[in-house]
Write a protein that holds these residues in place. Sequence first.
Motif, PDB file in Angstrom:
ATOM      1  N   VAL A 162       3.511  18.776   0.209  1.00 44.88           N
ATOM      2  CA  VAL A 162       3.481  18.411   1.629  1.00 44.88           C
ATOM      3  C   VAL A 162       2.345  17.423   1.911  1.00 44.88           C
ATOM      4  N   ALA A 163       1.187  17.668   1.287  1.00 43.58           N
ATOM      5  CA  ALA A 163       0.060  16.748   1.470  1.00 43.58           C
ATOM      6  C   ALA A 163       0.399  15.366   0.922  1.00 43.58           C
ATOM      7  N   GLY A 164       1.074  15.324  -0.228  1.00 42.12           N
ATOM      8  CA  GLY A 164       1.487  14.044  -0.789  1.00 42.12           C
ATOM      9  C   GLY A 164       2.463  13.317   0.117  1.00 42.12           C
ATOM     10  N   ALA A 165       3.435  14.050   0.654  1.00 42.21           N
ATOM     11  CA  ALA A 165       4.383  13.439   1.585  1.00 42.21           C
ATOM     12  C   ALA A 165       3.665  12.937   2.836  1.00 42.21           C
ATOM     13  N   ALA A 176       0.836  -1.206   0.000  1.00 40.43           N
ATOM     14  CA  ALA A 176       0.000   0.000   0.000  1.00 40.43           C
ATOM     15  C   ALA A 176       0.868   1.253   0.000  1.00 40.43           C
ATOM     16  N   ALA A 177       1.944   1.254   0.809  1.00 37.80           N
ATOM     17  CA  ALA A 177       2.833   2.410   0.857  1.00 37.80           C
ATOM     18  C   ALA A 177       3.543   2.614  -0.474  1.00 37.80           C
ATOM     19  N   LEU A 178       3.991   1.535  -1.102  1.00 35.79           N
ATOM     20  CA  LEU A 178       4.654   1.642  -2.405  1.00 35.79           C
ATOM     21  C   LEU A 178       3.690   2.169  -3.464  1.00 35.79           C
ATOM     22  N   ALA A 179       2.446   1.666  -3.436  1.00 30.41           N
ATOM     23  CA  ALA A 179       1.455   2.108  -4.418  1.00 30.41           C
ATOM     24  C   ALA A 179       1.114   3.582  -4.223  1.00 30.41           C
ATOM     25  N   VAL A 180       0.975   4.008  -2.973  1.00 36.26           N
ATOM     26  CA  VAL A 180       0.687   5.418  -2.694  1.00 36.26           C
ATOM     27  C   VAL A 180       1.844   6.295  -3.150  1.00 36.26           C
ATOM     28  N   ALA A 181       3.074   5.849  -2.936  1.00 34.14           N
ATOM     29  CA  ALA A 181       4.241   6.616  -3.369  1.00 34.14           C
ATOM     30  C   ALA A 181       4.248   6.802  -4.876  1.00 34.14           C
ATOM     31  N   VAL A 182       3.931   5.740  -5.608  1.00 37.04           N
ATOM     32  CA  VAL A 182       3.854   5.842  -7.067  1.00 37.04           C
ATOM     33  C   VAL A 182       2.742   6.796  -7.480  1.00 37.04           C
ATOM     34  N   GLY A 183       1.574   6.656  -6.852  1.00 37.37           N
ATOM     35  CA  GLY A 183       0.445   7.516  -7.189  1.00 37.37           C
ATOM     36  C   GLY A 183       0.704   8.977  -6.891  1.00 37.37           C
ATOM     37  N   VAL A 184       1.287   9.264  -5.737  1.00 33.32           N
ATOM     38  CA  VAL A 184       1.592  10.647  -5.369  1.00 33.32           C
ATOM     39  C   VAL A 184       2.594  11.253  -6.338  1.00 33.32           C
ATOM     40  N   THR A 185       3.609  10.476  -6.718  1.00 33.09           N
ATOM     41  CA  THR A 185       4.614  10.976  -7.662  1.00 33.09           C
ATOM     42  C   THR A 185       3.994  11.287  -9.016  1.00 33.09           C
ATOM     43  N   LEU A 186       3.152  10.389  -9.523  1.00 27.76           N
ATOM     44  CA  LEU A 186       2.498  10.629 -10.804  1.00 27.76           C
ATOM     45  C   LEU A 186       1.596  11.864 -10.738  1.00 27.76           C
ATOM     46  N   PHE A 187       0.860  12.004  -9.663  1.00 25.52           N
ATOM     47  CA  PHE A 187      -0.032  13.163  -9.508  1.00 25.52           C
ATOM     48  C   PHE A 187       0.772  14.458  -9.427  1.00 25.52           C
ATOM     49  N   ALA A 188       1.926  14.409  -8.772  1.00 19.06           N
ATOM     50  CA  ALA A 188       2.736  15.608  -8.585  1.00 19.06           C
ATOM     51  C   ALA A 188       3.353  16.112  -9.882  1.00 19.06           C
ATOM     52  N   VAL A 189       3.498  15.232 -10.868  1.00 17.49           N
ATOM     53  CA  VAL A 189       4.182  15.623 -12.099  1.00 17.49           C
ATOM     54  C   VAL A 189       3.327  16.554 -12.948  1.00 17.49           C
ATOM     55  N   GLU A 190       2.121  16.140 -13.301  1.00 19.18           N
ATOM     56  CA  GLU A 190       1.297  16.946 -14.200  1.00 19.18           C
ATOM     57  C   GLU A 190      -0.043  17.331 -13.595  1.00 19.18           C
ATOM     58  N   SER A 191      -0.680  16.426 -12.875  1.00 19.43           N
ATOM     59  CA  SER A 191      -2.003  16.721 -12.315  1.00 19.43           C
ATOM     60  C   SER A 191      -1.954  17.902 -11.364  1.00 19.43           C
ATOM     61  N   ARG A 215       8.148  19.802  -6.655  1.00 20.42           N
ATOM     62  CA  ARG A 215       7.241  19.015  -5.812  1.00 20.42           C
ATOM     63  C   ARG A 215       7.834  17.647  -5.480  1.00 20.42           C
ATOM     64  N   VAL A 216       8.408  16.984  -6.471  1.00 23.27           N
ATOM     65  CA  VAL A 216       9.002  15.668  -6.224  1.00 23.27           C
ATOM     66  C   VAL A 216      10.158  15.777  -5.230  1.00 23.27           C
ATOM     67  N   LEU A 217      10.980  16.821  -5.374  1.00 26.97           N
ATOM     68  CA  LEU A 217      12.080  17.021  -4.437  1.00 26.97           C
ATOM     69  C   LEU A 217      11.574  17.274  -3.023  1.00 26.97           C
ATOM     70  N   ILE A 218      10.530  18.106  -2.904  1.00 21.88           N
ATOM     71  CA  ILE A 218       9.983  18.407  -1.576  1.00 21.88           C
ATOM     72  C   ILE A 218       9.413  17.142  -0.937  1.00 21.88           C
ATOM     73  N   ILE A 219       8.719  16.327  -1.714  1.00 25.19           N
ATOM     74  CA  ILE A 219       8.164  15.077  -1.191  1.00 25.19           C
ATOM     75  C   ILE A 219       9.285  14.165  -0.699  1.00 25.19           C
ATOM     76  N   ALA A 220      10.318  13.979  -1.536  1.00 19.52           N
ATOM     77  CA  ALA A 220      11.416  13.091  -1.172  1.00 19.52           C
ATOM     78  C   ALA A 220      12.182  13.614   0.037  1.00 19.52           C
ATOM     79  N   LEU A 221      12.484  14.909   0.043  1.00 15.29           N
ATOM     80  CA  LEU A 221      13.253  15.483   1.143  1.00 15.29           C
ATOM     81  C   LEU A 221      12.460  15.501   2.444  1.00 15.29           C
ATOM     82  N   THR A 222      11.153  15.749   2.348  1.00 15.10           N
ATOM     83  CA  THR A 222      10.313  15.742   3.549  1.00 15.10           C
ATOM     84  C   THR A 222      10.256  14.353   4.164  1.00 15.10           C
TER      85      THR A 222
END
Length: 258
Positions: free
Chosen positions: A246-249, A123-138, A191-198
């Motif tokens: 931040v919400a994605g992280a 579930a955590a891996l799937a959420v990480a993939v989903g958050v990353t995809l959403f952060a790119v263009e959505s 956004r991806v950097l902020i998610i990863a760094l957070t």
Amino acid sequence: MLGAILLVLIGSADLARSGISSTLGRVVAIVIAWLAVILLATLGLGIAVWWVAIPVLLAVAWLATTTTSIDRRTAPGIVPAVGVLLSLLAFLVWDRTSLGMSGFIVDWHAGVVSAVISSLSLAALAVAVGVTLFAVESANLVVRAALRPATAASKPVIMPGSRSPWWKRTAAPALAVADLRGGRLIGPVERVLIIALTLAGALPIVAGLIAAKGIVRFPEISNDGAGGSKAEYFLVGSLVSWAIAVAGAGLIWITVAG
């Protein structure tokens, strides 16, 4: 798990809509991507089809009420983003599909060699993939909607005698807003950097990244005219973009913790 599926569906569809010029190509790419997600969810994770249908319907609603066109906006404005947020919160409360999963993805995860991957739940891996995809263009769509509030000039254009449903009506061109160059490309990377760094706990680096963005943009903003549109554009766009990151992280952290 349903929240992760929703984010993957929306993120993959928006990448197809923004990256493919032809309408047919977009439709084909979205259908293929969504079929792959549905098959992975049902066969790879053992989630019932009727549960998967919920995020699919929500993703269809997202596509019907948003646009990837830079200079146009749809009538719902920020409402689709609010709908996604409420859906994710609802999934966090009552979604139990991640319990008792079975399938080839579950088997792969059980025997994976990487200690990092095996230490995280599917579930955590799937959420990480989903958050990353959403952060790119959505997320760009959400920021754009926040920068272009509904006005009389952006109401849907309805031709006399038109009987087309509201979700097919095209909105008039959005009001001209001072565009800071490169924002569409800088935003996803930021956004991806902020998610990863957070998630890594490197909050001082996040603060430095935010400060650096302000410093880089300062000459452009300082040359703004009396209207101050660029300053407002930068502040609103940046705050919304950072909030999404931040919400994605936070969503990933909650999934990992619980």
